[in-house]
Design an enzyme around this catalytic site. Structure first.
Site, PDB file in Angstrom:
ATOM      1  N   CYS A 135      -5.136   1.446  -4.850  1.00 35.01           N
ATOM      2  CA  CYS A 135      -3.705   1.590  -2.754  1.00 35.01           C
ATOM      3  C   CYS A 135      -3.375   0.516  -2.171  1.00 35.01           C
ATOM      4  O   CYS A 135      -2.549   0.391  -1.865  1.00 35.01           O
ATOM      5  CB  CYS A 135      -4.594   2.830  -2.280  1.00 35.01           C
ATOM      6  SG  CYS A 135      -6.578   2.077  -2.229  1.00 35.01           S
ATOM      7  N   GLY A 166     -10.743   5.950   1.323  1.00 31.04           N
ATOM      8  CA  GLY A 166     -10.661   4.850   0.268  1.00 31.04           C
ATOM      9  C   GLY A 166     -12.330   5.021  -0.491  1.00 31.04           C
ATOM     10  O   GLY A 166     -12.030   4.985  -1.536  1.00 31.04           O
ATOM     11  N   HIS A 248      -4.663   2.610   5.279  1.00 27.86           N
ATOM     12  CA  HIS A 248      -5.105   1.107   5.135  1.00 27.86           C
ATOM     13  C   HIS A 248      -3.708   0.376   5.854  1.00 27.86           C
ATOM     14  O   HIS A 248      -2.698   0.950   6.093  1.00 27.86           O
ATOM     15  CB  HIS A 248      -4.712   1.038   3.552  1.00 27.86           C
ATOM     16  CG  HIS A 248      -5.944   1.342   2.913  1.00 27.86           C
ATOM     17  ND1 HIS A 248      -7.091   2.587   3.738  1.00 27.86           N
ATOM     18  CD2 HIS A 248      -5.747   1.407   1.596  1.00 27.86           C
ATOM     19  CE1 HIS A 248      -7.934   2.420   2.153  1.00 27.86           C
ATOM     20  NE2 HIS A 248      -7.428   2.105   1.484  1.00 27.86           N
ATOM     21  N   ASN A 321      -2.858   5.592   2.053  1.00 26.29           N
ATOM     22  CA  ASN A 321      -3.770   5.746   1.161  1.00 26.29           C
ATOM     23  C   ASN A 321      -3.853   6.701   0.098  1.00 26.29           C
ATOM     24  O   ASN A 321      -3.509   6.284  -1.398  1.00 26.29           O
ATOM     25  CB  ASN A 321      -4.899   4.676   0.947  1.00 26.29           C
ATOM     26  CG  ASN A 321      -5.722   5.692   2.146  1.00 26.29           C
ATOM     27  OD1 ASN A 321      -6.115   5.995   3.337  1.00 26.29           O
ATOM     28  ND2 ASN A 321      -7.340   5.904   1.492  1.00 26.29           N
TER      29      ASN A 321
END
Length: 343
Positions: A135, A166, A248, A321
């Site tokens: 990602c 994540g 992110h 992400n």
């Protein structure tokens, strides 16, 4: 060719996970022509349902026979599961778009970001597997590709600020529970992360390697070189887990072979596919994770001269992400595959 009007027979492997759920949602949102949809997961999740186009689709147990009649598999069930079942899917005639790390660096498996290297999909018949990158790598290369084409990037230094999504659902639950514990004066006991994540930053994603970097950091090094098709690019990464639920963020510094001004870089990025520039510092406008959550673009801001390099640029890159970093990228690959390669 266009996408087949009659649709494609699709399976989602790991359908009950965060990314699998998002894959189903993105298939519907983008109007991908699905003739039939199989939802596959472990025996624990078999029998549950997920809504798709107004109907509840039953989740089936993942087995070697799950892929009979399937053309495209979107896989996000973990690397060991992909290693176990991707060969069975390929043997059944399906093409697997795999979101795990299982096959990314294998030389006969294309590693694809559609805005960057869609031509790599042409190599899919070798294994009938197409790998979805990490990602944090995806959002970075989407932003860097137009700059690399214009001035050739020699060096990348990237520090990431990666959300707990994540690391999965339990990681998000840990952030939520630890935040409540901190605010109420209770003891914080980490379970998923090695240290408390609430009100903290952990410079540690995945396991440490002998060179002092983590696996996550070396993924960014190796995947960036493979996707940009330039093994000479120098990449150094520090990946950090932060107390954010989705999105992110990355501080990226590049050195280019040819001079590229911040103004020219901004123009290139404004015209780049999949990129949205948010860069008005005088108005306090720049991308943030909370604004990127639930959206598709890769956002870029804080574009400026890097004072450490003669031909240097610095920028701030943010993306969701779970969407562009995983589910959306996989569906975009499926769109390219269906449009250009599957009759």
């Amino acid at each position: 060719m266009g996408l087949r009007a009659s649709g494609y027979r699709v399976a989602v492997m790991g359908a009950t996970g965060a990314v699998g759920n998002e894959m189903v949602r993105v298939l519907e949102e983008r109007g991908f022509p699905v003739a039939s949809l199989k939802l596959l997961a472990s025996i624990r999740s078999a029998g549950s349902t997920i809504e798709f186009r107004g109907a509840d689709v039953r989740v089936e147990e993942l087995t070697d026979r799950s892929f009979d009649g399937v053309e495209i598999v979107l896989a996000s069930a973990g690397a060991s599961v992909s290693q176990r079942f991707a060969p069975a899917a390929a043997a059944a005639g399906a093409v697997i778009i795999d979101n795990t790390s299982a096959f990314r660096m294998e030389p006969d498996v294309p590693l694809v970001v559609p805005e960057v290297n869609p031509h790599a999909i042409a190599d899919y018949p070798k294994r009938r597997i197409i790998a979805n990158p990490n990602c944090s790598t995806i959002q970075m290369v989407v932003a860097l590709k137009p700059l690399h084409d214009a001035a050739r990037i020699k060096r990348i230094i990237v520090d990431t600020y990666q959300s707990t999504s994540g690391a999965g659902k339990r990681a998000m639950e840990e952030l939520e529970s630890q935040t409540a514990d901190r605010l109420n004066g209770r003891e914080v006991l980490p379970k998923i992360f090695p240290h408390p994540i609430a009100f903290n930053c952990l410079p540690h994603i995945d396991s440490f390697l002998d060179n002092g970097y983590t696996k996550e950091e070396m993924k960014m090094v190796n995947e960036t070189r493979k996707i940009l098709e330039d093994p000479s690019i120098l990449v150094s990464a520090t990946t950090v887990r932060v107390p954010v639920f989705y999105g992110h963020s990355e501080a990226v510094h590049i050195e280019t072979e040819r001079p590229l001004s911040p103004a020219d870089a901004r123009k290139l990025l404004e015209n780049a596919p999949g990129v949205e520039v948010v860069d008005e510092p005088a108005e306090k406008r720049y991308p943030t994770a909370i604004d990127a959550a639930g959206t598709d673009p890769v956002y870029v801001g804080r574009i400026r001269q890097d004072l450490a390099f003669e031909n240097g640029l610095a920028m701030w890159i943010v993306s969701d992400n779970i969407r562009k970093g995983a589910a959306l990228n996989a569906v975009q690959i499926a769109e390219c595959l269906g449009r250009d390669y599957l009759s």
